[in-house]
Motif scaffolding. Structure first.
Motif, short mmCIF file in Angstrom:
data_model
loop_
_atom_site.label_atom_id
_atom_site.label_comp_id
_atom_site.label_asym_id
_atom_site.label_seq_id
_atom_site.Cartn_x
_atom_site.Cartn_y
_atom_site.Cartn_z
N GLY A 49 7.83 -2.09 -6.91
CA GLY A 49 8.02 -2.71 -8.21
C GLY A 49 9.48 -2.99 -8.51
N GLN A 50 10.37 -2.61 -7.59
CA GLN A 50 11.79 -2.86 -7.78
C GLN A 50 12.30 -3.82 -6.70
OE1 GLN A 50 14.15 0.70 -8.16
NE2 GLN A 50 12.51 1.84 -9.20
N THR A 51 13.53 -4.32 -6.94
CA THR A 51 14.19 -5.16 -5.96
C THR A 51 15.09 -4.30 -5.08
OG1 THR A 51 14.13 -7.08 -7.43
CG2 THR A 51 15.70 -7.14 -5.61
N VAL A 52 14.84 -4.35 -3.79
CA VAL A 52 15.55 -3.50 -2.83
C VAL A 52 16.33 -4.40 -1.87
CG1 VAL A 52 15.30 -1.75 -1.03
CG2 VAL A 52 13.76 -1.74 -3.02
N THR A 53 17.54 -4.01 -1.55
CA THR A 53 18.34 -4.75 -0.57
C THR A 53 18.02 -4.22 0.83
OG1 THR A 53 20.14 -5.09 -2.16
CG2 THR A 53 20.66 -5.35 0.19
N ILE A 56 9.94 2.69 1.87
CA ILE A 56 8.88 2.95 0.89
C ILE A 56 8.27 4.33 1.12
CG2 ILE A 56 6.64 2.17 0.05
CD1 ILE A 56 8.99 0.42 -0.78
N ALA A 57 8.12 4.73 2.38
CA ALA A 57 7.55 6.04 2.66
C ALA A 57 8.46 7.16 2.13
CB ALA A 57 7.33 6.20 4.16
N ARG A 58 9.78 6.96 2.20
CA ARG A 58 10.72 7.97 1.71
C ARG A 58 10.82 7.95 0.19
NH1 ARG A 58 14.63 6.18 5.56
NH2 ARG A 58 15.81 5.47 3.74
N GLN A 59 10.77 6.72 -0.38
CA GLN A 59 10.93 6.58 -1.82
C GLN A 59 9.84 5.68 -2.38
OE1 GLN A 59 15.18 5.26 -1.13
NE2 GLN A 59 15.52 6.52 -2.96
N PRO A 60 8.67 6.21 -2.62
CA PRO A 60 7.58 5.38 -3.16
C PRO A 60 7.91 4.73 -4.49
CG PRO A 60 6.77 7.52 -2.39
CD PRO A 60 8.24 7.60 -2.41
N ASP A 89 0.86 -1.18 0.00
CA ASP A 89 0.00 0.00 0.00
C ASP A 89 0.90 1.24 0.00
OD1 ASP A 89 -1.87 1.96 0.30
OD2 ASP A 89 -2.78 1.15 2.13
N ARG A 90 0.95 1.93 -1.15
CA ARG A 90 1.81 3.11 -1.25
C ARG A 90 1.37 4.20 -0.29
NH1 ARG A 90 4.53 3.54 -6.50
NH2 ARG A 90 4.09 1.69 -7.76
N ALA A 91 0.06 4.34 -0.09
CA ALA A 91 -0.44 5.41 0.77
C ALA A 91 -0.15 5.14 2.24
CB ALA A 91 -1.94 5.60 0.55
N TYR A 92 -0.16 3.87 2.61
CA TYR A 92 0.07 3.52 4.02
C TYR A 92 0.97 2.28 4.06
CZ TYR A 92 -0.84 2.48 8.94
OH TYR A 92 -0.69 2.23 10.29
N PRO A 93 2.29 2.46 3.81
CA PRO A 93 3.18 1.29 3.76
C PRO A 93 3.31 0.59 5.10
CG PRO A 93 4.42 3.36 3.65
CD PRO A 93 2.96 3.71 3.49
#
Length: 428
Positions: free
Chosen positions: A135-139, A127-131, A76-80
């Motif tokens: 859809g990407q792979t994050v370490t 996610i809150a800092r960088q929405p 949920d982008r609005a409420y991660p």
């Protein structure tokens, strides 16, 4: 003549024998003293060694680093913060290890048990800092759970029967595979010094207790030192010698020997039940510790004033100084090294007290950091008590670590007292 010579020789022999016995007694006394010191040092080293052995592992922790695909349908982008990142990471870790979960998701649930709840907060913050990361792979790097961390530290053994440990054989195998794959690494546990208390051992820190102890010592110092020094100066330099002052002196000496728990009962009755001050606050804790530190400061200050030679007072009075000028411009400055030493030692004593704090409510779980003198908070001694009585095994190593932090503060304060005394004292 021969008899006199024999008598003198016998007397000399008796004197020599007496001297020999006296020297032997002195040597035995020295030996007993050295033996007592050696035994005391041995017990001290044993105690410190046991604390260090149990607590050194709390200064490092293990974290898992893994690539995580931020699946758009599940975030949920609005409420991660509402996203179940732990489940997401657990499922991807199982696939990475080539393990197929069952329909009930029991393996994913077991994998989730290896991660700390800090994982979801770290992922949600990213996610809150960088929405755009959705859809990407994050370490991601997050601490392991307390049980997984204890296993890697050797505190939990796979040889222990499964019913006697909280990690299953399957979870231990997963930890070994992730460790062998380079996903797990040990690092310095900065959270121990930057976080407050927590119900999860891997997230618990001493910062809240350190701030609480500092605020209490601030209140204690602001009350006890001026009152204690003022009372000592009056009793030693100005008070008339009569039955009233004799009674006051006897009571001060007796108060210095009163058990600290009595001061806690007094603080509970006076400051909380009668004055209705906030329970478990640094203000109440500081007031209770100030009452306890007053007798020590008064006794130490009076001893320092007595150590100043009378010739100093007589010389000042002979030059025309008044009694007040003599005391505050000559006697008290010369006694200041002893006064500072007594004040610092009394503060160190107050820092390590536990019983009074337990009675005024500093035994409950207080998360976060205190921001004022009237907020509920903890203290290092009470934190040690709380952690040692916790059921989670990982709290025990943090108990020893908190004791080491407390000992470090007390050693610094006592060392400061020694340095100040040696730097400023004068020998007469």
């Amino acid at each position: 003549m021969t008899e006199a010579t024999q008598t003198d020789g016998a007397r000399v022999n008796r004197l020599r024998a007496g001297l020999k016995r006296r020297y032997a007694r002195e040597q035995r006394f020295r030996a007993y003293g050295l033996l007592a010191i050696a035994v005391a040092v041995g017990f001290l080293l044993l105690l410190l060694g046991r604390i260090v052995e149990q607590g050194h592992t709390a200064f490092y922790s293990h974290a898992m680093t893994a690539p995580v695909y931020m699946d758009p349908p599940r975030i949920d982008r609005a409420y991660p913060q509402g996203t179940n990142f732990e489940q997401l990471v657990a499922e991807q870790q199982l696939r990475r290890l080539g393990i197929v979960d069952d329909a009930q998701g029991t393996k994913a649930s077991a994998m989730r048990g290896l991660f700390s709840s800090e994982l979801k907060f770290i992922a949600a913050e990213r996610i809150a800092r960088q929405p755009g990361l959705v859809g990407q792979t994050v370490t991601l790097s997050a601490p392991l759970s307390d049980d997984a961390d204890l296993y890697l530290k050797g505190e939990i053994s796979k040889d222990t029967p499964a019913e006697q440990r909280r990690l299953s054989d399957e979870q231990i195998a997963w930890i070994d595979r992730m460790d062998a794959g380079g996903q797990i690494a040990a690092r310095f546990n900065t959270g121990l010094f930057t976080r407050g208390d927590s119900t999860e051992p891997e997230l618990a820190g001493v910062l809240g207790a350190v701030i609480g102890s500092a605020l209490m010592l601030l209140v204690t110092a602001l009350i006890a030192i001026p009152l204690g020094v003022g009372a000592a100066v009056y009793l030693e330099e100005f008070a008339p010698r009569n039955r009233l002052t004799d009674l006051i002196e006897v009571n001060i000496n007796n108060l210095a020997a009163v058990p600290s728990i009595i001061y806690g009962l007094l603080g509970l009755a006076l400051f909380i039940n009668w004055m209705h001050l906030p329970r478990a606050s640094p203000l109440v804790g500081g007031l209770v510790l100030a009452l306890m530190a007053l007798p020590t400061i008064i006794i130490a200050t009076r001893s320092s004033l007595k150590a100043v030679p009378p010739s100093i007072r007589e010389a000042a009075l002979a030059m025309g100084a008044s009694k007040t000028q003599t005391v505050f411009q000559h006697t008290l400055p010369l006694a200041m090294p002893g006064v500072m030493t007594g004040a610092i030692i009394s503060m160190a004593h107050a820092l390590g007290e536990t019983a009074p704090l337990l009675l005024i409510g500093m035994v409950s779980f207080v998360p976060g950091l205190p921001h004022s003198l009237v907020e509920p908070t903890g203290a290092l001694p009470s934190l040690v008590y709380i952690w040692e009585n916790a059921s989670e095994r990982a709290f025990h190593e943090r108990t020893a670590a908190a004791i080491l932090v407390l000992l470090a503060f007390m050693i610094v304060m006592n060392a400061a007292a020694i340095v100040l005394r040696r730097r400023f004292e004068r020998r007469w």
